[in-house]
Write a protein that holds these residues in place. Structure first.
Motif, PDB file in Angstrom:
ATOM      1  N   PRO A 148       0.838  -1.201   0.000  1.00  0.00           N
ATOM      2  CA  PRO A 148       0.000   0.000   0.000  1.00  0.00           C
ATOM      3  C   PRO A 148       0.877   1.257   0.000  1.00  0.00           C
ATOM      4  N   SER A 149       0.811   2.021  -1.067  1.00  0.00           N
ATOM      5  CA  SER A 149       1.625   3.231  -1.184  1.00  0.00           C
ATOM      6  C   SER A 149       0.784   4.489  -1.284  1.00  0.00           C
ATOM      7  N   TYR A 150      -0.283   4.405  -2.015  1.00  0.00           N
ATOM      8  CA  TYR A 150      -1.085   5.592  -2.272  1.00  0.00           C
ATOM      9  C   TYR A 150      -2.531   5.310  -1.923  1.00  0.00           C
ATOM     10  N   PRO A 151      -3.129   5.958  -0.925  1.00  0.00           N
ATOM     11  CA  PRO A 151      -2.489   6.972  -0.091  1.00  0.00           C
ATOM     12  C   PRO A 151      -1.418   6.322   0.768  1.00  0.00           C
ATOM     13  N   GLU A 152      -0.485   7.138   1.232  1.00  0.00           N
ATOM     14  CA  GLU A 152       0.644   6.611   1.983  1.00  0.00           C
ATOM     15  C   GLU A 152       0.165   5.866   3.220  1.00  0.00           C
ATOM     16  N   ALA A 153       0.788   4.707   3.446  1.00  0.00           N
ATOM     17  CA  ALA A 153       0.454   3.861   4.587  1.00  0.00           C
ATOM     18  C   ALA A 153       1.573   3.941   5.617  1.00  0.00           C
ATOM     19  N   CYS A 154       1.288   3.471   6.817  1.00  0.00           N
ATOM     20  CA  CYS A 154       2.331   3.427   7.845  1.00  0.00           C
ATOM     21  C   CYS A 154       3.442   2.487   7.403  1.00  0.00           C
ATOM     22  N   ARG A 192       8.498   4.710   4.129  1.00  0.00           N
ATOM     23  CA  ARG A 192       7.885   5.613   3.155  1.00  0.00           C
ATOM     24  C   ARG A 192       8.558   5.515   1.792  1.00  0.00           C
TER      25      ARG A 192
END
Length: 128
Positions: free
Chosen positions: A67-73, A76
């Motif tokens: 999961p990148s977008y939206p940014e995940a915990c 980064r």
């Protein structure tokens, strides 16, 4: 405790040959060791950075998407230092890599940009 540097960053990829090509042929990282680990049905590729750090590239059967977008915990992005950002961008573009417009860090005044690896892991190139 005394920490002196980052030893390695581990990356799991979905398509091992494609990612190996990106990190070795496009980014130019040197292969230190490569192994097929039968028990895990996994490749492990150790890649050297000029400062002694390494990237470990792994393949695993059917890894879940990142999961990148939206940014995940979590982590980064991966950032590389470069002395010549313009040459770096030109090199990436010659290899067909889409690169974001160059920006300026508002705190340091240094230029940087991003691209994505074959699995959409954000990679930053920071001029210093």
């Amino acid at each position: 405790m005394h920490l002196s540097s980052i030893h390695h960053v581990a990356i799991i990829c979905a398509d091992y040959p494609r990612s190996k090509r990106f990190y070795t042929q496009v980014l130019g990282l040197r292969v230190v060791a490569e192994a097929w680990r039968e028990a895990r049905r996994s490749h492990k590729l150790d890649l050297a950075l000029p400062d002694g750090g390494q990237i470990e590239l792994f393949s695993f059967p059917d890894p879940p998407p990142r999961p990148s977008y939206p940014e995940a915990c979590g982590l980064r992005h991966l950032a590389f230092r470069t002395p010549d950002l313009d040459a770096c961008v030109a090199h990436l573009q010659r290899h067909g890599v889409e690169v974001e417009p160059i920006r300026v860090d508002e705190y340091t005044g240094r230029r940087f940009t991003f691209c994505a690896d074959p699995d959409e892991l954000p990679i930053e190139f920071y001029e210093s």
